[in-house]
Design an enzyme around this catalytic site. Sequence first.
Site, PDB file in Angstrom:
ATOM      1  N   SER A  18       0.844  -1.184   0.000  1.00 54.37           N
ATOM      2  CA  SER A  18       0.000   0.000   0.000  1.00 54.37           C
ATOM      3  C   SER A  18       0.886   1.243   0.000  1.00 54.37           C
ATOM      4  O   SER A  18       2.068   1.186   0.312  1.00 54.37           O
ATOM      5  CB  SER A  18      -0.920  -0.009   1.229  1.00 54.37           C
ATOM      6  N   CYS A  19       0.289   2.366  -0.356  1.00 54.02           N
ATOM      7  CA  CYS A  19       0.997   3.639  -0.416  1.00 54.02           C
ATOM      8  C   CYS A  19       1.559   3.990   0.957  1.00 54.02           C
ATOM      9  O   CYS A  19       0.841   3.833   1.929  1.00 54.02           O
ATOM     10  CB  CYS A  19       0.035   4.720  -0.885  1.00 54.02           C
ATOM     11  N   PRO A  20       2.747   4.500   1.113  1.00 55.95           N
ATOM     12  CA  PRO A  20       3.704   4.842   0.074  1.00 55.95           C
ATOM     13  C   PRO A  20       4.746   3.752  -0.172  1.00 55.95           C
ATOM     14  O   PRO A  20       5.841   4.054  -0.642  1.00 55.95           O
ATOM     15  CB  PRO A  20       4.374   6.091   0.660  1.00 55.95           C
ATOM     16  N   GLY A  21       4.409   2.513   0.149  1.00 57.08           N
ATOM     17  CA  GLY A  21       5.382   1.424   0.050  1.00 57.08           C
ATOM     18  C   GLY A  21       6.109   1.342  -1.277  1.00 57.08           C
ATOM     19  O   GLY A  21       7.345   1.320  -1.309  1.00 57.08           O
ATOM     20  N   ASN A  45      -0.618  -0.357  -6.854  1.00 56.32           N
ATOM     21  CA  ASN A  45      -1.266   0.786  -6.214  1.00 56.32           C
ATOM     22  C   ASN A  45      -1.424   1.913  -7.225  1.00 56.32           C
ATOM     23  O   ASN A  45      -0.437   2.376  -7.801  1.00 56.32           O
ATOM     24  CB  ASN A  45      -0.409   1.232  -5.026  1.00 56.32           C
TER      25      ASN A  45
END
Lengths: 81, 381
Positions: A18-21, A45
Amino acid sequence: MSDTQLEADVTVNAVGSSCPGPMMDLIGKAKDVDPGTVIRLQSSNEGTEPDVAEWAEESGNELLEVLDRGDHWELYVQIND
Amino acid sequence: MTERVVIVGGGTAGSVLANSLADEVAAEIDAGDVEVVLINDSEEHVYKPTWLYVPFGEKTPEDAKRPLNDLIDGRVELMIDRVSAVDTDAETVSFDGGRDDLAYDHLVLAMGAQVTPEKTPGLVEGGHHFYGPEATAALREALAEFTEGHLVMSVIGVPHMCPVAPLEFPLMADTWLRERGLREDVEITYTYPINRAHGIESVAEWVGPLMEARDITVETFFNPERVDPDDTVVHTVEGRELSYDLLVSIPPHDGSDVVRDAGLGDDGWVDVDPATLEATAAENVYALGDIADLPTSKAGSAAHYAATSLADRLSSVVRGERPTAEYDGKTVCFIESGEDEATYIAFDYEEEPTPKPPSTLIHWSKLGYNQSYWLTARGVL
């Protein structure tokens, strides 16, 4: 499905993150590679593309191409000096 | 035959799981049908959120520790040793200390996250952090001596433990410095790696105006690649430079080589099914807490809620029943916002959080929870 003539030197698989991964994975890799390296970032994403585009502009790197692979995107980023 | 559940790691995730499971399958343990083994590399349980308060003199590193023996259900076999390897084919764990390999029927990895400031050149020499008893005590000394100049709070490692700690530190420092009449002589800058002040969008939207109101400068797209401790300058991947007088960082984090070597996750975090917490690369292996690669924050509350879900699942499994409990990503984080106020966020895999206006009541609730946490670790609350 589109294809590309680009060849990546390194692949970062962030599918499922998931963001910001995904962008953090990209930046982490960018710290380790030599200038000129092309990184293929795989992300599922939808926020990754605009974030990476903005970061690339800010950091002097280049988002070369984005491919839709159906269940994820591939972003080709060239790391500059 | 006895079903053996082996839990590696006695932090929040491992302790809550061990206690919850021991409670749920107490009868089976007493009958000799189930064995629960908790392995930890220290005799002490550590409640890491305590460390944030140490630099401000509100807690000591000792406040974060309790003997595991006092917290863990007597039905759980507590083993003090360090696991050096996991063999998912043989279904065994190996130890550093030369102890014989231990076979498992069900293995739960809950070793937490490690900070690795050494991965950023110059950061160990040039910066401080609060992720550890010695580190946070050293920061307390540095802050006590700091009377003027530029305080930089830089988030270097993402993901990191406690998603809101990097916001809390500068907000608390702002109040702390104001109370000492030093704020006008101190400039505070907060830096974050992406194009907003926090990874969670609604939190970024909430904290931006608050930082502005507190005169805290926010720098985004800021990814330190090295620190020059002699010139006291942070250099970033983006080609920027920032001078500091006191640098506090969220250092890079890492999972575990045990995970990498076992083929359970290339980055040191265990790849898991987010709902069942089962490892994707091996049968009968689960991961909980910070070591699990989950699409939620690395937070104690996430570890706590996931542990209670997994206790339900494992109790079904060891009884030969079909497990139905699933973890929905529930996470709750208090956020200290300075001025003796706090707010909180609650979210899960589907729902983004909405921070409430900070209040004194929530601040005192957080301080109260820090005490009642010891009931959480016991599996009571």
